[in-house]
Design an enzyme around this catalytic site. Structure first.
Site, mmCIF file in Angstrom:
data_model
loop_
_atom_site.group_PDB
_atom_site.id
_atom_site.type_symbol
_atom_site.label_atom_id
_atom_site.label_comp_id
_atom_site.label_asym_id
_atom_site.label_seq_id
_atom_site.Cartn_x
_atom_site.Cartn_y
_atom_site.Cartn_z
ATOM 1 N N ALA A 36 0.842 -1.206 0.000
ATOM 2 C CA ALA A 36 0.000 0.000 0.000
ATOM 3 C C ALA A 36 0.878 1.258 0.000
ATOM 4 C CB ALA A 36 -0.894 0.012 1.242
ATOM 5 N N ASP A 37 0.385 2.310 -0.623
ATOM 6 C CA ASP A 37 1.052 3.601 -0.424
ATOM 7 C C ASP A 37 0.247 4.364 0.628
ATOM 8 O OD1 ASP A 37 -1.142 4.789 -1.667
ATOM 9 O OD2 ASP A 37 -0.132 5.087 -3.575
ATOM 10 N N SER A 38 0.718 5.553 1.001
ATOM 11 C CA SER A 38 0.077 6.235 2.127
ATOM 12 C C SER A 38 -1.379 6.581 1.830
ATOM 13 C CB SER A 38 0.871 7.480 2.510
ATOM 14 O OG SER A 38 1.094 8.281 1.386
ATOM 15 N N LEU A 39 -1.670 6.869 0.547
ATOM 16 C CA LEU A 39 -3.052 7.191 0.196
ATOM 17 C C LEU A 39 -3.950 5.946 0.284
ATOM 18 C CD1 LEU A 39 -4.595 9.721 -0.611
ATOM 19 C CD2 LEU A 39 -4.204 9.145 -3.006
ATOM 20 N N ASP A 40 -3.367 4.772 -0.049
ATOM 21 C CA ASP A 40 -4.127 3.524 0.103
ATOM 22 C C ASP A 40 -4.557 3.326 1.551
ATOM 23 O OD1 ASP A 40 -3.947 2.619 -2.570
ATOM 24 O OD2 ASP A 40 -1.929 1.847 -2.223
#
Lengths: 78, 245
Positions: A36-40
């Site tokens: 995941a990235d931070s927005l995920d």
């Protein structure tokens, strides 16, 4: 009932991050292990809020890093 | 081109000259519009003129609780918010050395902080929908500065920096965040200038005239459209060549 919460959380994680169900383990980190990235992670928290009808404040959301973190927060607050 | 049928747009400062024109233009392209502003009467008049697909959503942008509640009210009225136009702005001009804390803070609060709060408020729905448009109405002054407008220029430059940063974060979700920077626009305020004052202003503008509110609205329509999907973090200067940036 507790198993039910875990299953529902796992389902949301699988749905949002497109990962294999087996990889979503107690200590699996959304960012480090599940890609995941931070927005995920923001979106995941949104999904948890809707699934469980709860509100997760920003500071609590930041502390939810792993699948286990999410399950224990939701158990304690729903 | 620029079909906005089915899209729902929230416009702040819709009681003002540019905001009202933005609302008319977005609606003319098929969008449903949520008209926000402090003064309810002009909003009602505009809604009456527009007829269907127009909702009045009064809000005092210097009231944090009211601002934070606005995205939800807009979503309830229209079924969602796909397009946010942060257009509202105030001026409290003064020489920098005479500018009070209150003159500074009130302009930043309404022009910049309200845009931050509203953008944050509409993003959840846009993230879920995997589609969204945020357009900040900045100003030429945000890029060039202007004597007596330290607070206003800071707020307008701030909108551009904020748009670019947010654009980075949400581009992967098909949400674009852009700014439109108007130059001198003919409004009720500039109508009060005499011919001599007007011709002095016109002389500074390569196009030789002030802009019209509908020329700003056209830029907003473009940035709100599907056709502008690949444009994000941009600032569209609409100023008759007054500053070529």
């Amino acid at each position: 009932m507790s198993d039910n919460i875990e299953d529902r959380v796992r389902k949301k994680v699988v749905e949002h991050l497109g990962v294999e169900e087996e990889k979503v383990t107690e200590n699996a980190s959304f960012i480090d292990d599940l890609g995941a990235d931070s927005l995920d992670t923001v979106e995941l928290v949104m999904a948890f809020e809707e699934e469980f009808g709860i509100e997760i404040p920003d500071d609590a959301a930041e502390s939810i890093q792993t699948f286990g973190d999410a399950v224990s927060f939701i158990k304690a607050n729903s | 081109m620029f079909d906005l049928t089915g899209k729902r747009a929230l416009i702040t400062g819709a009681s003002g000259g540019i905001g009202a024109e933005v609302a008319r233009a977005l609606r003319a392209q098929g969008a449903t519009v949520g008209l926000s502003g402090t003064r309810e009467d002009p909003l009602k008049a505009l809604a009456g003129e527009l007829g269907e697909r127009a909702h009045v959503l009064p809000c005092n942008l210097s009231d944090a609780d009211a601002v934070n509640a606005l995205p939800k009210q807009a979503a309830e009225a229209m079924g969602g918010v796909d397009i946010l136009v942060n257009n509202a702005g105030i001026t409290r001009d003064n020489l920098f050395m005479r500018m009070s804390e209150d003159e500074w803070a009130s302009v930043i609060e309404v022009n910049l902080t309200a845009a931050f709060r509203l953008s944050k408020g509409v993003l959840r729905g846009m993230m879920k929908a995997r589609w969204g448009r945020i357009v900040n109405v900045s100003s030429i002054v945000g890029a060039t500065g202007n004597g007596g407008q330290g607070n206003y220029a800071a707020s307008k430059a701030g909108l551009i920096g904020m748009a670019k940063s947010l654009a980075y974060e949400v581009a992967s979700r098909n949400i674009t965040v852009n700014s439109v920077a108007p130059g001198f626009i003919a409004t009720a305020m500039t109508d009060k200038l005499d011919d001599d004052q007007k011709s002095k202003i016109d002389a500074q503008i390569p196009a030789g005239r002030m802009g019209r509110a509908d020329e700003i609205a056209a830029a907003v329509v473009y940035l709100a459209s599907e056709e502008a999907a690949y444009v994000t973090g941009a600032t569209l200067h609409v100023n008759g060549g007054m500053a070529m940036l």
